[in-house]
Design an enzyme around this catalytic site. Structure first.
Site, PDB file in Angstrom:
ATOM      1  N   SER A  34       0.847  -1.185   0.000  1.00  0.00           N
ATOM      2  CA  SER A  34       0.000   0.000   0.000  1.00  0.00           C
ATOM      3  C   SER A  34       0.891   1.246   0.000  1.00  0.00           C
ATOM      4  O   SER A  34       1.651   1.445  -0.937  1.00  0.00           O
ATOM      5  CB  SER A  34      -0.960  -0.035   1.193  1.00  0.00           C
ATOM      6  OG  SER A  34      -1.977   0.921   1.064  1.00  0.00           O
ATOM      7  N   ASP A  90      -8.946  -5.181  -5.739  1.00  0.00           N
ATOM      8  CA  ASP A  90      -8.530  -4.073  -4.885  1.00  0.00           C
ATOM      9  C   ASP A  90      -9.354  -2.826  -5.189  1.00  0.00           C
ATOM     10  O   ASP A  90      -9.282  -2.269  -6.284  1.00  0.00           O
ATOM     11  CB  ASP A  90      -7.041  -3.784  -5.105  1.00  0.00           C
ATOM     12  CG  ASP A  90      -6.446  -2.909  -4.004  1.00  0.00           C
ATOM     13  OD1 ASP A  90      -7.203  -2.150  -3.376  1.00  0.00           O
ATOM     14  OD2 ASP A  90      -5.222  -2.982  -3.782  1.00  0.00           O
ATOM     15  N   HIS A 140      -7.625  -5.334  -1.192  1.00  0.00           N
ATOM     16  CA  HIS A 140      -6.386  -4.558  -1.058  1.00  0.00           C
ATOM     17  C   HIS A 140      -5.237  -5.347  -0.444  1.00  0.00           C
ATOM     18  O   HIS A 140      -4.084  -5.026  -0.676  1.00  0.00           O
ATOM     19  CB  HIS A 140      -6.646  -3.296  -0.238  1.00  0.00           C
ATOM     20  CG  HIS A 140      -5.464  -2.382  -0.144  1.00  0.00           C
ATOM     21  ND1 HIS A 140      -4.717  -2.028  -1.247  1.00  0.00           N
ATOM     22  CD2 HIS A 140      -4.885  -1.758   0.908  1.00  0.00           C
ATOM     23  CE1 HIS A 140      -3.747  -1.214  -0.876  1.00  0.00           C
ATOM     24  NE2 HIS A 140      -3.832  -1.038   0.420  1.00  0.00           N
TER      25      HIS A 140
END
Length: 706
Positions: free
Chosen positions: A577, A652, A684
């Site tokens: 991320s 995601d 995600h």
């Protein structure tokens, strides 16, 4: 004698074996949250000032404060008999008052008197979600699909919105869970009203997600407002149960501003909320009439050149209902302020270059405030009490570590749940004078049989010398200082994160121990932009994401280069991320340093990230074109050298797959080789049993290339 020798040999062999167990990948990934997770007291809560309760072996136990005597308050079998349910375990619960506890299951709320063995229930309906119980009104508000409903104790139901669907969402979280938002239903204190968010996202484009697991791939779009584009519009409705009518607060234009930190006044006449402009640099705390929806007044405002981020609703005084407490960073650090409902600042209760991370409560006269805070050390949380009159702060916990307190209803005792570097988990009973009356629970060390690399904290200065950066280094098992070892840097680096503290094992991930068992040094550093260091430390990254964070991470690399046992030709980096974004920053801006990198779910271009988070830190693309250009990782592909893998979840909806696709396309255009792996069905991050597959993929990439 022969038998004695054999027994001694077996004992020594057992001890040696116990101390040399190596961590497997399954241990590191799956075990971290299951069999290698320290035990704890489930459902630990105060019933009254004389006893607290917790769940153990299908029973709700009560433990006396003064004697430590334990007794069974109610068993699972008794609960099932009272409720007529067939629960397989005692569910989540909380005490509504000293006599009644609320049990929450997927389809029911039960209010149980464990002494009289009586109960009543509020039953939900099929597909009910986001349910919030109200004890005074004996009802639960909930959502079904995109509308708000109420379930009453008598078995009746009421649908209070009917316009859900086609871009309208009622009663659910809004603004993508930013600004401290975690839900969309707000029952009033006395049970007369239900306030709810109404989100209109019809103006937001559908973003294409595809379910490839269907017989024929199915298009399952989501609303994803990207930076600079149209944002959804939110209003707050108030349903009056007695009149069965709804009014909406007249929050007005512009419609794409943010409404958060919803709080009811104790008399249910008013609703207070923080309203934030889309630029997120100007907040107003406003009061609205709950009956008419009219704006009554603005109590105060907060502005900043960077951003203002309201995270906590106001908290009304129990002594004077015309006063309230507010947790704000208005002086640069999270502290507690006292206001009256005219908006007059009465007092700043706490002050200093440290953060209040949680308000535990007050004594009955509100002369003493109890808090959790980073006082003295940003790597620790301590339980403290504050003299409201003088502002004097007294630490109630002395052991190094991460402490979380639960204040008793009468504010005479605190249950201190904490862990330390070498303390897996402990619960101490404290007096409000800070005396440890006894240890209620102490967890065994689930890693005691494992041979682990040395784990130690390090402190490094920023390049300008103004700030300390805190890091953690884990040395390989069987470490030999005469040898050279490769390094894997694990990075996140984004706001609202802190990967290094003085909790158990200094907050290390077991995967880092796994890598240490394979002969790698594992290193992590919290750079500027991360949490618990004050406003200036966090907001330094504003409008230039990736710049100062990378500079700080490179200070960590300079530290590693001073260690004679670090092989500076074999340094790798991994993150997910924001950490994926940071991995790309490090790999592409310093290709001579990082030989191997694995970027998971990476943000490549912040103009393709969602509005609420992205615009807070970067403003809109047209307002900060240079910042967006400099933080676009596809602009650095020409620097790519060595091994790089991107990993992305196909479903995601946080960092959409478009980021990786843009980067890969640029690699193809520039004839740069890069590896890529996608995880079907995963959003995600990759959770569950598939996470072992993910971390094996990541680990093998380092084993094969570093």
């Amino acid at each position: 004698m022969r038998h004695l020798i054999v027994l001694i040999f077996l004992f020594i062999s057992t001890v040696v074996f116990a101390q040399t167990k190596q961590m497997s990948l399954e241990d590191a990934v799956y075990g971290r949250y299951t069999y290698l997770r320290p035990a704890g007291l489930s459902g630990l809560q105060w019933q009254n000032d004389k006893q607290f309760t917790y769940i153990e072996n299908r029973e709700l136990l009560a433990e006396q404060v003064k004697t430590g005597d334990k007794s069974t308050l109610i068993s699972l079998d008794e609960l099932n008999a009272i409720t007529g349910d067939e629960m397989s375990r005692i569910p989540a619960y909380r005490w509504l008052n000293p006599s009644e506890l609320l049990l929450t299951t997927a389809m029911n709320f039960y209010v149980v008197n464990p002494v009289e063995k009586t109960a009543y229930s509020v039953d939900l309906i099929e597909n009910a979600e986001n349910a919030v119980f109200n004890a005074e009104g004996k009802f639960a508000s909930f959502t079904r699909e995109n509308d708000v409903w109420i379930a009453f104790e008598n078995g009746n139901y009421k649908q209070i919105t009917t316009d859900g669907g086609s871009g309208i969402v009622n009663g659910q979280s809004v603004h993508r869970n930013e600004f401290g938002i975690s839900g969309g239903l707000f029952n009033s204190p006395k049970g007369s009203f239900v306030a709810f968010y109404r989100k209109d996202e019809s103006m937001v484009k559908d973003y294409p997600l595809v379910d490839y697991m269907a017989r024929q791939a199915e298009h399952k779009p989501v609303k994803y407002p990207m930076a600079g584009m149209n944002s959804h519009h939110v209003t707050l409705g108030v349903y009056n149960i007695a009149t069965q009518s709804t009014v909406f607060l007249k929050t007005g234009e512009p419609f794409d501003h943010y409404l958060t930190n919803v709080a009811w006044s104790p008399d249910e006449k008013y609703i207070y909320l923080a309203e934030l402009n889309r630029a997120q640099n100007h907040m107003q705390l406003n009061c609205y009439d709950a009956f008419t929806g009219e704006k009554v007044k603005t109590l105060f405002e907060e502005q900043a050149e960077t951003y203002v981020e309201p995270l906590h609703p106001i908290r009304f005084s129990s002594v004077n209902t015309n006063e309230f407490y507010y947790l704000s960073r208005r002086d640069g650090w999270f502290h507690v302020y006292k206001y009256n409902t005219d908006g007059t600042l009465l007092k700043q209760l706490t002050k200093g270059e440290w953060e209040v991370t949680n308000i535990l409560g007050f004594d009955s006269k509100e002369n003493t405030l109890f808090i959790e805070a980073t006082i003295d050390d940003p790597l620790q949380k301590k339980v403290c009490k504050v003299n409201v009159k003088t502002g004097a702060v007294e630490k109630l916990t002395s052991e190094s570590g991460m402490h979380a307190g639960v204040l008793s209803p009468g504010a005479n005792y605190i249950l201190d749940r904490w862990s330390g570097t070498n303390v897996p988990g402990k619960v101490d009973l404290l007096s409000v004078k800070g005396d440890v009356l006894r240890t209620v629970f102490e967890a065994d060390d689930p890693l005691k049989d494992y041979e682990l690399g040395e784990n130690r904290l390090v402190s490094i200065k920023t390049k300008n010398g103004k700030h300390d950066l805190h890091g953690r280094i884990i040395l390989p098992v069987d470490f030999d200082p005469a040898k050279k070892y490769p390094v894997v840097v694990y990075v996140y680096g984004g706001p609202h994160s802190q990967l290094v503290n003085k909790g158990w094992h200094n907050q290390a991930r077991w995967w880092q121990y796994y890598m240490a068992s394979k002969g790698y040094i594992a290193f992590t550093l919290d750079n500027r932009g991360t949490n618990n260091r004050g406003r200036d430390f966090e907001t330094a990254i504003h409008r230039q994401l990736g710049v100062l964070e990378t500079e700080d991470q490179m200070q960590g690399i300079e530290y590693l280069k001073t260690l004679p046992y670090v092989d500076t030709e074999r340094i790798g980096v991994h993150g997910w991320s924001y950490g994926g974004f940071m991995t790309l920053n490090l790999k592409l801006k310093h290709p001579d340093v990082f030989k191997v990198a694995v970027a998971g779910g990476p943000v490549v271009d912040w103009s393709m990230y969602e509005i609420m988070y992205g615009e807070r830190y970067m403003d809109r693309p047209y307002e900060n074109p240079e910042g967006y250009k400099n933080s676009d990782m596809s602009n650095y592909v020409e620097n790519l050298d060595g091994k790089l893998m991107l990993i992305h979840g196909v479903q995601d909806a946080t960092v959409v797959m478009q980021h990786s696709m843009k980067f890969l396309r640029e690699c193809v255009k520039q004839n740069k080789q890069v590896d890529f792996f996608a995880y079907p069905v995963h959003p995600h991050n990759v959770r569950g049993k598939d996470r072992v597959h993910l971390m094996e993929k990541v680990s093998l990439y380092f084993f094969e290339n570093l």
